[in-house]
Scaffold this motif. Structure first.
Motif, mmCIF file in Angstrom:
data_model
loop_
_atom_site.group_PDB
_atom_site.id
_atom_site.type_symbol
_atom_site.label_atom_id
_atom_site.label_comp_id
_atom_site.label_asym_id
_atom_site.label_seq_id
_atom_site.Cartn_x
_atom_site.Cartn_y
_atom_site.Cartn_z
ATOM 1 N N LEU A 174 0.683 -1.396 0.113
ATOM 2 C CA LEU A 174 0.000 0.060 -0.143
ATOM 3 C C LEU A 174 0.999 1.359 0.199
ATOM 4 C CD1 LEU A 174 -2.903 -1.008 2.351
ATOM 5 C CD2 LEU A 174 -2.773 -1.130 -0.163
ATOM 6 N N GLU A 175 2.028 1.044 0.002
ATOM 7 C CA GLU A 175 3.079 2.257 -0.022
ATOM 8 C C GLU A 175 3.776 2.769 -1.193
ATOM 9 O OE1 GLU A 175 4.702 2.086 4.766
ATOM 10 O OE2 GLU A 175 5.889 1.701 3.020
ATOM 11 N N ASP A 214 4.686 2.974 -5.326
ATOM 12 C CA ASP A 214 3.936 3.909 -6.405
ATOM 13 C C ASP A 214 2.933 3.020 -7.200
ATOM 14 O OD1 ASP A 214 6.751 5.418 -7.751
ATOM 15 O OD2 ASP A 214 5.615 5.951 -5.985
ATOM 16 N N CYS A 237 1.106 0.346 -5.902
ATOM 17 C CA CYS A 237 0.017 0.322 -4.887
ATOM 18 C C CYS A 237 -1.027 1.681 -5.118
ATOM 19 C CB CYS A 237 0.294 0.087 -3.525
ATOM 20 S SG CYS A 237 0.931 -1.761 -3.165
ATOM 21 N N LYS A 238 -0.230 2.612 -4.955
ATOM 22 C CA LYS A 238 -1.059 4.215 -4.995
ATOM 23 C C LYS A 238 -1.606 4.144 -6.362
ATOM 24 C CE LYS A 238 1.558 6.121 -1.377
ATOM 25 N NZ LYS A 238 2.139 7.389 -0.730
ATOM 26 N N GLU A 239 -1.139 3.618 -7.450
ATOM 27 C CA GLU A 239 -1.779 3.853 -8.745
ATOM 28 C C GLU A 239 -2.973 2.917 -8.863
ATOM 29 O OE1 GLU A 239 0.806 3.109 -12.016
ATOM 30 O OE2 GLU A 239 2.404 4.405 -10.967
ATOM 31 N N GLY A 240 -3.138 2.068 -7.993
ATOM 32 C CA GLY A 240 -4.156 1.118 -7.948
ATOM 33 C C GLY A 240 -3.737 -0.435 -8.718
ATOM 34 N N TYR A 288 -2.048 -3.025 -7.350
ATOM 35 C CA TYR A 288 -1.492 -3.597 -5.993
ATOM 36 C C TYR A 288 -1.240 -5.091 -6.473
ATOM 37 C CZ TYR A 288 -6.320 -4.939 -4.703
ATOM 38 O OH TYR A 288 -7.597 -5.207 -4.638
ATOM 39 N N VAL A 308 -10.456 -5.843 5.592
ATOM 40 C CA VAL A 308 -10.522 -5.021 4.482
ATOM 41 C C VAL A 308 -10.244 -6.079 3.291
ATOM 42 C CG1 VAL A 308 -10.096 -2.783 5.204
ATOM 43 C CG2 VAL A 308 -8.248 -4.281 4.285
ATOM 44 N N ASN A 317 -8.671 -5.140 -7.158
ATOM 45 C CA ASN A 317 -10.072 -4.372 -6.937
ATOM 46 C C ASN A 317 -11.123 -5.011 -7.967
ATOM 47 O OD1 ASN A 317 -9.031 -1.755 -5.530
ATOM 48 N ND2 ASN A 317 -7.878 -1.647 -7.524
ATOM 49 N N GLN A 376 -6.281 4.405 2.500
ATOM 50 C CA GLN A 376 -5.487 3.022 1.844
ATOM 51 C C GLN A 376 -6.938 2.099 1.607
ATOM 52 O OE1 GLN A 376 -2.405 2.531 4.346
ATOM 53 N NE2 GLN A 376 -0.969 3.337 3.017
ATOM 54 N N THR A 377 -7.923 2.110 2.044
ATOM 55 C CA THR A 377 -8.785 0.768 2.003
ATOM 56 C C THR A 377 -9.980 1.166 1.075
ATOM 57 O OG1 THR A 377 -9.632 1.415 4.013
ATOM 58 C CG2 THR A 377 -8.080 -0.208 4.096
ATOM 59 N N CYS A 417 -8.791 4.812 -2.880
ATOM 60 C CA CYS A 417 -7.435 4.494 -2.327
ATOM 61 C C CYS A 417 -6.942 3.313 -3.280
ATOM 62 C CB CYS A 417 -7.201 4.437 -1.137
ATOM 63 S SG CYS A 417 -7.487 6.034 -0.061
ATOM 64 N N ARG A 418 -7.571 2.436 -3.237
ATOM 65 C CA ARG A 418 -7.170 1.234 -4.103
ATOM 66 C C ARG A 418 -7.034 1.154 -5.235
ATOM 67 N NH1 ARG A 418 -8.475 -4.112 -0.141
ATOM 68 N NH2 ARG A 418 -10.777 -3.228 0.334
ATOM 69 N N GLY A 419 -8.125 1.859 -5.991
ATOM 70 C CA GLY A 419 -7.998 2.038 -7.492
ATOM 71 C C GLY A 419 -7.003 3.125 -7.716
ATOM 72 N N GLY A 420 -6.309 3.905 -7.271
ATOM 73 C CA GLY A 420 -5.133 4.646 -7.721
ATOM 74 C C GLY A 420 -5.562 6.510 -7.733
ATOM 75 N N TYR A 428 -6.024 8.396 -4.869
ATOM 76 C CA TYR A 428 -6.195 8.427 -3.205
ATOM 77 C C TYR A 428 -6.761 9.931 -2.910
ATOM 78 C CZ TYR A 428 -1.148 10.077 -3.078
ATOM 79 O OH TYR A 428 -0.055 10.816 -3.624
ATOM 80 N N GLU A 475 6.216 7.228 6.205
ATOM 81 C CA GLU A 475 7.318 7.296 5.390
ATOM 82 C C GLU A 475 6.966 7.489 3.895
ATOM 83 O OE1 GLU A 475 9.650 3.445 4.711
ATOM 84 O OE2 GLU A 475 8.136 2.563 5.396
ATOM 85 N N ASP A 476 6.107 7.076 3.335
ATOM 86 C CA ASP A 476 5.710 7.225 2.068
ATOM 87 C C ASP A 476 5.262 8.540 1.526
ATOM 88 O OD1 ASP A 476 2.719 5.283 1.511
ATOM 89 O OD2 ASP A 476 3.785 5.602 3.502
ATOM 90 N N PHE A 477 5.008 9.350 2.585
ATOM 91 C CA PHE A 477 4.455 11.051 2.223
ATOM 92 C C PHE A 477 5.755 11.816 2.409
ATOM 93 C CE2 PHE A 477 0.031 10.134 1.231
ATOM 94 C CZ PHE A 477 -0.009 8.709 1.381
ATOM 95 N N PRO A 528 -1.188 9.834 -6.850
ATOM 96 C CA PRO A 528 0.095 8.856 -7.143
ATOM 97 C C PRO A 528 0.949 9.588 -8.218
ATOM 98 C CG PRO A 528 -1.931 7.772 -7.281
ATOM 99 C CD PRO A 528 -2.545 9.261 -7.119
#
Lengths: 388, 383
Positions: A110-111, A113, A115-118, A120, A151, A327, B119-120, B124-127, B129, B155-157, B322
């Motif tokens: 989840l940290e 790039d 994961c953040k782009e979706g 994962y 989740v 997803n 993040q859930t 968030c999960r779909g890119g 956030y 840390e990732d922020f 992202p």
């Protein structure tokens, strides 16, 4: 029931013993008891009740490895599961005790790039239950109970059976593949491989409004099943030839492509879902696709293949990798509970069921077969652990 | 060679009470519900997880939103109902890290991405956030901002600053990321013509990013000549001063004087003003993309007919998502974008209110407030 004294802590707090199926070597499954603690704050405890077996489970069972991935310690298999929530962690409001859930067993970081782009599913740090890729191994779902992040436990409506809940995992692969294919309504689609994943991809092609779905396999009964149960509109039985030289291989691939074009009368197809991993199928796929079309690489087979690459590149045919899913569970649940007339009856994919942990060795043996003793096709074998 | 900023900070005389040991005093600049500021001590934040880091905030830029909360006590549905620390455009030094942190080290200078999503959820999960409904964004009530000694973030922020970028410039990574996000939504590619309305910090940064992404024409539009003069030296290839006439007439003038007879491939509005938005749509090329970056009135009169007949695309742009901070840092690292020129005013923490007053009077371009205990006159770059 063989009992092994090995214990493994799977949570904090007071331990309880739960039954688990553990692979110790090639075809060496043992029943053991593991310590299971109470679920952590954001976890739920799930009694696993239905688990489908997949090619990768079979590979680990038969070879104690999966391609380059070697099993390094005893490993519980199973990753296509559903069950019932039996306990919830202190911070969990959803799902609740008693809820029936489908398990999403890949946990990303989840940290990063990706994961953040979706995306994962391709997170480098992703841990997937039953895969020996990460170490310590993230144990699979063939256990009486597991603790899992809330989740990633997707609530099932009452209309969806637990068997179907287990099918949502491979259905996720088909959904993810169809998204990456970006199928337009009215497209023509070819599927190589009429096993569970191929059939699910065919189903998704139908749901996406494909005009014609052609399915190909070396087994006549499988493609017959596909057409009869409305997973596909047309079928071809690929001859069992074994060409040796590259010229013969490509010539055979062109033959198969011609069979596709004439069997369905549609000419070159818009998209191919290659669900076998077999080199000759991918070669044939390239010759079967129209310029600008797309070939989805879903089947995992030969890692190194010889391909008529210019036949693809010069016609701008894209080869698109597909790895598991991201997803997809919510969409999968909606799909199977919405009464979509384009969706074939996915419960037909569950062709054999085995009960209890004692039934697991029999389930693995069956999953490796083409047909069972009664002559029925083996498509998806489910292990029912409602009563461990 | 002047001493590094970090060394200088360690030598500097702390302005306020120095008797307490390091890590024990967290001084904050607090906005009260009625709009008055005061200084207060807050507990030093504990690391919420093993993946969090503790940052000593060294420099914070002020944004229109910070000033707006001060003057109006709310923005839309976000209302200041309890004392709130403002500030969200910050850079600082990592002073402590959680046990699972692997991507930043103590002592590193970082730019802060001040919004932590859940993040859930599907977004968030779909890119996406930035669209998370549970986003905890610094200085958006009820979440405290960064105008304090310390701040924590996962840390990732936290994004490590390139060595040649000063802490003050680090504070501009946040607005630069806004510009990056908008430019990416616009799909700016080489050879394009870009029209940017507003020559304030965001508009200027949009011009700079557009140039960095290969746009060949970047036209900056504003009502103030002095802002346009700066834009011309900074990142715009040409400028246009909005005249007191209709948006359509202004658009026509833009298209003739700037030789954009077909209109601009991309329009970015960094004003939120109805007349600019309307003008921009009229000056948009057929098939072009309009990105709404500036937040102004919620409801405007909009030339929707133009969007239809041109098959234009009108996109909202909200903060950053992202890859935006990463690209912003890379643009600074490769020196494709410079932000030093935008820093016109810097204040010690004890004079924070003056900074707010100055920004509310539209003084300069970007004002920085140093963190508590950080003095002015520290070198801004090793170059």
């Amino acid at each position: 029931m063989a009992v092994n004294g090995a214990q493994q802590v799977n949570g904090v707090g007071k331990g309880e013993e739960v039954v688990a199926s553990v692979l110790h070597g090639v075809k060496d499954l043992k029943i053991e008891h593991r310590q299971l603690g109470v679920p952590e704050a954001s976890e739920v405890q799930v009694a696993v009740q239905a688990t489908g077996l997949c090619g990768s489970d079979l590979h680990y069972f038969n070879h104690y490895r999966n391609g380059d991935i070697i099993v390094q310690e005893p490993l519980t298999l199973g990753h296509e599961s559903s069950g019932v929530v039996t306990a919830v962690g202190s911070q969990v409001t959803n799902p609740k005790v008693g809820d029936r859930v489908a398990l999403e067993v890949g946990l990303p970081c989840l940290e990063c790039d990706l994961c953040k782009e979706g995306r994962y599913n391709i997170c480098k740090s992703l841990r997937f239950r039953s895969s020996a890729k990460s170490f310590p191994h993230f144990q699979g779902t063939l256990q009486a109970r597991i603790n899992h992040p809330a989740v990633y436990c997707h609530k099932l409506p009452s209309s969806v059976s637990l068997d179907l809940g287990a099918i949502l995992e491979p259905l996720g692969v088909a959904i993810h593949g169809s998204r990456r294919a970006a199928l337009k309504s009215g497209s023509t689609v070819l599927i190589f491989g009429a096993g569970a994943v191929g059939l699910l991809c065919a189903a998704m092609a139908k749901v996406c409004g494909a005009k014609t779905v052609v399915i190909a396999d070396i087994q006549a009964e499988r493609v017959d099943f596909a057409v009869k149960n409305k997973f596909a509109d047309a079928k071809i039985v690929v001859p069992m030839k074994r060409p040796q030289t590259i010229e013969d291989k490509l010539s055979f691939a062109k033959e198969v492509a011609e069979m596709v074009k004439s069997a369905s009368g549609i000419g070159e197809v818009d998209a191919v879902f290659e669900c076998t991993g077999v080199e000759s199928c991918l070669q044939a796929a390239i010759y079967s696709t129209r310029p600008g079309g797309r070939i989805m690489l879903i089947g995992m087979g030969s890692p190194i293949q010889t391909l008529p690459i210019s036949a693809a590149a010069l016609r701008e045919i894209d080869l698109v990798g597909v790895f598991r899913y991201a997803n997809t569970y919510e969409e999968a649940i909606k799909l199977v509970s919405s009464g979509n007339p384009l969706l074939p009856d996915l419960s037909k994919l569950v062709t054999q069921r085995f009960n209890g942990f004692d039934g697991i060795p029999g389930a693995f043996a069956m999953a490796g077969r083409v047909k069972d003793d009664e002559g029925n096709l083996v498509l998806k074998v489910v292990v029912d652990t409602t009563n461990p | 060679m002047a001493p590094s900023l970090v060394e200088a900070i360690n030598q500097v005389t702390v302005v306020s009470d120095t008797t307490k040991p390091k890590f024990q005093r967290n001084e904050a600049f607090v906005l009260q519900e009625k709009g008055q500021f005061h200084y207060a001590d807050r507990p030093v934040p504990k690391l919420p997880s093993t993946k969090h880091v503790l940052i000593r905030v060294l420099a914070t830029g002020l944004c229109g939103s910070d000033v707006h909360y001060w003057q109006h006590g709310q923005i839309g549905q976000f209302v200041v109902r309890q004392p709130l620390i403002l500030g969200h455009e910050s850079a600082g030094e990592v002073v402590d890290i959680g046990s699972s942190v692997t991507t930043v080290r103590r002592g590193e200078r970082v730019a802060l991405e001040p919004g932590v999503p859940c993040q859930t959820c599907d977004y968030c999960r779909g890119g996406r956030y930035n669209l998370c409904a549970l986003m905890q964004f610094a200085a958006t009530p009820p979440h405290d901002g960064t105008l304090s000694t310390y701040y924590t973030l996962p840390e990732d922020f936290c994004f490590v600053l390139p060595p040649h970028i000063s802490i003050e410039e680090g504070a501009l990574v946040e607005p630069l990321s806004i510009a990056v996000h908008s430019a990416r939504l616009a799909g700016i590619t080489t050879g394009q013509s870009i029209l940017v309305f507003g020559a304030g910090p965001i508009g200027l940064l949009c011009c700079a990013v557009a140039r960095a992404l290969g746009a060949s024409t970047v036209l900056s539009v504003d009502i103030e000549q002095s802002r346009l003069a700066f834009a011309r030296t900074y990142a715009a290839t040409a400028t246009y001063r909005m005249e007191d006439k209709s948006p359509e007439e202004n658009a026509a003038s833009i298209m003739t004087t700037s030789q954009l007879s077909e209109g601009a491939d991309v329009v970015i509005d960094a004003t939120g003003a109805e007349s600019c938005i309307s003008c921009g749509v009229h000056a948009l090329r057929r098939g072009g993309t309009f990105v709404q970056t500036g937040l102004g009135t919620s409801n405007i009169v909009f030339p929707v007919g133009q969007i239809c007949s041109k098959e234009g695309v009108y996109k909202g742009s909200f903060r950053y998502g992202p890859g935006d901070y990463k690209m912003a840092i890379e643009l600074l690292n490769l020196k494709k974008v410079g932000v030093k020129e935008l820093i016109t005013h810097a204040y010690e923490f004890s004079r924070a209110e003056e900074a707010f007053e100055g920004v509310s009077r539209r003084q300069g371009i970007k004002s920085i407030i140093y963190g508590p205990g950080v003095q002015n006159a520290l070198i801004t770059s090793s170059e």
